[in-house]
Design a protein around this motif. Structure first.
Motif, mmCIF file in Angstrom:
data_model
loop_
_atom_site.group_PDB
_atom_site.id
_atom_site.type_symbol
_atom_site.label_atom_id
_atom_site.label_comp_id
_atom_site.label_asym_id
_atom_site.label_seq_id
_atom_site.Cartn_x
_atom_site.Cartn_y
_atom_site.Cartn_z
ATOM 1 N N LEU A 193 0.819 -1.216 0.000
ATOM 2 C CA LEU A 193 0.000 0.000 0.000
ATOM 3 C C LEU A 193 0.843 1.252 0.000
ATOM 4 C CD1 LEU A 193 -3.088 0.015 2.297
ATOM 5 C CD2 LEU A 193 -2.882 0.076 -0.172
ATOM 6 N N ASP A 194 2.012 1.178 0.622
ATOM 7 C CA ASP A 194 2.873 2.352 0.678
ATOM 8 C C ASP A 194 3.912 2.338 -0.445
ATOM 9 O OD1 ASP A 194 3.911 0.190 2.090
ATOM 10 O OD2 ASP A 194 4.772 1.384 3.699
ATOM 11 N N GLU A 240 11.636 -4.510 3.695
ATOM 12 C CA GLU A 240 12.914 -4.277 4.358
ATOM 13 C C GLU A 240 13.442 -5.597 4.934
ATOM 14 O OE1 GLU A 240 12.445 -1.825 7.774
ATOM 15 O OE2 GLU A 240 14.533 -1.158 7.795
ATOM 16 N N GLN A 255 10.871 -9.365 10.109
ATOM 17 C CA GLN A 255 9.703 -10.114 9.580
ATOM 18 C C GLN A 255 9.633 -10.102 8.051
ATOM 19 O OE1 GLN A 255 8.626 -7.414 12.107
ATOM 20 N NE2 GLN A 255 9.622 -8.887 13.421
ATOM 21 N N GLN A 309 6.213 -10.587 5.690
ATOM 22 C CA GLN A 309 5.799 -9.414 4.906
ATOM 23 C C GLN A 309 5.730 -9.758 3.419
ATOM 24 O OE1 GLN A 309 4.511 -7.273 7.234
ATOM 25 N NE2 GLN A 309 5.591 -5.515 6.382
ATOM 26 N N LYS A 318 2.694 -11.789 2.628
ATOM 27 C CA LYS A 318 1.456 -10.999 2.517
ATOM 28 C C LYS A 318 1.352 -10.352 1.139
ATOM 29 C CE LYS A 318 1.258 -9.852 7.377
ATOM 30 N NZ LYS A 318 1.786 -8.851 8.314
ATOM 31 N N TYR A 321 -1.944 -4.410 -6.156
ATOM 32 C CA TYR A 321 -1.847 -3.732 -4.853
ATOM 33 C C TYR A 321 -2.309 -4.667 -3.742
ATOM 34 C CZ TYR A 321 -1.382 0.664 -7.411
ATOM 35 O OH TYR A 321 -0.947 1.666 -8.235
ATOM 36 N N PRO A 330 -2.861 -5.258 0.384
ATOM 37 C CA PRO A 330 -3.115 -4.420 1.553
ATOM 38 C C PRO A 330 -2.139 -4.689 2.691
ATOM 39 C CG PRO A 330 -4.735 -6.172 1.467
ATOM 40 C CD PRO A 330 -3.872 -6.326 0.249
ATOM 41 N N VAL A 331 -0.900 -4.225 2.502
ATOM 42 C CA VAL A 331 0.118 -4.400 3.537
ATOM 43 C C VAL A 331 1.028 -3.168 3.486
ATOM 44 C CG1 VAL A 331 1.513 -5.773 1.908
ATOM 45 C CG2 VAL A 331 2.005 -5.896 4.357
ATOM 46 N N PHE A 332 1.480 -2.735 4.641
ATOM 47 C CA PHE A 332 2.456 -1.643 4.707
ATOM 48 C C PHE A 332 3.842 -2.220 4.950
ATOM 49 C CE2 PHE A 332 -1.411 0.655 6.212
ATOM 50 C CZ PHE A 332 -1.453 1.625 5.220
ATOM 51 N N PHE A 333 4.837 -1.738 4.213
ATOM 52 C CA PHE A 333 6.211 -2.178 4.438
ATOM 53 C C PHE A 333 7.014 -1.157 5.235
ATOM 54 C CE2 PHE A 333 6.739 -5.423 0.742
ATOM 55 C CZ PHE A 333 5.877 -6.275 1.391
ATOM 56 N N GLY A 334 6.711 0.118 5.076
ATOM 57 C CA GLY A 334 7.332 1.142 5.907
ATOM 58 C C GLY A 334 8.728 1.566 5.479
ATOM 59 N N GLU A 352 -8.249 -10.361 -2.245
ATOM 60 C CA GLU A 352 -7.013 -10.091 -1.513
ATOM 61 C C GLU A 352 -6.173 -8.979 -2.104
ATOM 62 O OE1 GLU A 352 -4.468 -13.295 -0.512
ATOM 63 O OE2 GLU A 352 -6.117 -14.686 -0.169
ATOM 64 N N VAL A 353 -6.447 -8.614 -3.347
ATOM 65 C CA VAL A 353 -5.529 -7.718 -4.032
ATOM 66 C C VAL A 353 -6.301 -6.973 -5.120
ATOM 67 C CG1 VAL A 353 -4.838 -9.521 -5.652
ATOM 68 C CG2 VAL A 353 -3.240 -7.691 -5.167
ATOM 69 N N THR A 354 -5.833 -5.780 -5.468
ATOM 70 C CA THR A 354 -6.460 -5.021 -6.545
ATOM 71 C C THR A 354 -5.456 -4.907 -7.686
ATOM 72 O OG1 THR A 354 -7.663 -3.762 -4.880
ATOM 73 C CG2 THR A 354 -7.665 -2.884 -7.131
#
Lengths: 216, 216
Positions: free
Chosen positions: A16-17, A23, A37, A41, A44, A175, A177-181, A206-208
């Motif tokens: 998402l980001d 990382e 993790q 990650q 996902k 896309y 729906p998970v943030f990696f940061g 689960e995904v777009t």
């Protein structure tokens, strides 16, 4: 030889980001899935892929799997690809972790400063290390496609270089729906002069999936 | 008073590279739409919105407009909102450019260090400047919703603060096929501990709408 029909595309899953890899997912931590993790990650981001029959078959992960529209998306991207381009870091990781039949089954051109003989894998993938820039690499790749398309396999930095050079024609993004940061974003530093439009968007649980086309 | 039914959400349009406003779109350049092409970039992000009947009516832009699913999305987000929260920069811009009937028609709480009396607008919008942090602001906003929901109006930094504090329940994002290249990204710095899933995705010609729900 008429190569006019050969299109240049990439096909990636994005958090998402806006990251295409988490990382901590690098050669130094390949044996430490709990490091930041990265393995969970990554799972996902890619969970929809691992459920598809085509992917399972191509990576010899076992029988079964889904055979619907998402499976056809993966299959179509594979079948249209006559040759691929990737960065050195992606190659280094793959050299260690791909199965012996590397899952490309076509020529792959690796952008690098390293000089080395082609690395031939069973199943049709031969990796050519090229040292003279992205345009020359694209020319060599086009000549190897057999009139199929050119896939920019990754990573993010290589994709960005081809996008900003206006050498990419289209790209689906999946896309999740998970943030990696953290880590390199797919589109950080992309020029606002690159014009795109939506060709198709497909919603799933689960995904777009959105396919963009670059306007000239 | 039972406020358990009040949900916290935001609702934004995003460029492909994750920005919710273009570079150059600020008070200093409000009268220079050609500065970094901010006005045309903004128009690309929001073009679907300006075509919708509800938006046109709410901003008194004229009659007509589309009345389909995208119009209902805008209308639903408006109707569910009992009160909003915004940052000081968004307020400063709006104070100058909103029509006299500011398009909120409900209480708005502005995060700032400035002390000032409430600014009352015709049509129901009253702006309360709050000085004691995002949690206190949310408490005050909840008490003003009348059991409707709380909308985090923006900007990106304020949304990020609420997302990272795990105070947001859900959010639609409308992805427009445009690159901005610069300025604050919606999700830069978002913690990877924030877990989300897709509730709904809607494909349309110009934009892809995805509604995410935060998992607890």
């Amino acid at each position: 030889m008429d190569m006019s029909r050969s299109r240049v595309f990439f096909d990636v899953a994005s958090s998402l980001d806006g990251f295409i890899a988490p990382e901590g997912m690098d050669l130094a931590h390949a044996d430490e899935p709990d490091y930041k993790q990265w393995a969970s990650q990554w799972a996902k981001l890619q969970s929809w892929v691992f459920q598809q029959q085509f992917f399972r078959k191509n990576l010899k992960l076992g029988d079964g799997g889904e055979t619907g529209r998402e499976n056809r998306m993966l299959e179509d991207s594979f079948n249209r690809t006559g040759a691929s381009i990737m960065g050195k870091r992606m190659f280094d990781g793959g050299e260690r972790f791909w199965p012996e039949e590397a899952p490309f089954h076509t020529p792959v051109f690796v952008l690098t400063h390293q000089v080395r003989k082609p690395w031939v894998r069973p199943g049709g993938a031969t990796f050519h290390l090229v040292n003279d820039g992205i345009e020359s690499a694209l020319g060599q790749t086009r000549r190897a496609t057999g009139n199929r398309d050119v896939r920019i396999a990754g990573g993010a930095n290589v994709i960005q270089q081809y996008v900003n050079a206006a050498l990419v024609d289209e790209f689906p993004i999946h896309y999740s729906p998970v943030f990696f940061g953290q880590r390199a974003q797919l589109f950080s530093g992309t020029s606002k002069d690159i014009k795109v439009k939506i060709r198709e968007a497909v919603a799933s649980k689960e995904v777009t999936h959105v396919t963009f086309e670059v306007e000239r």
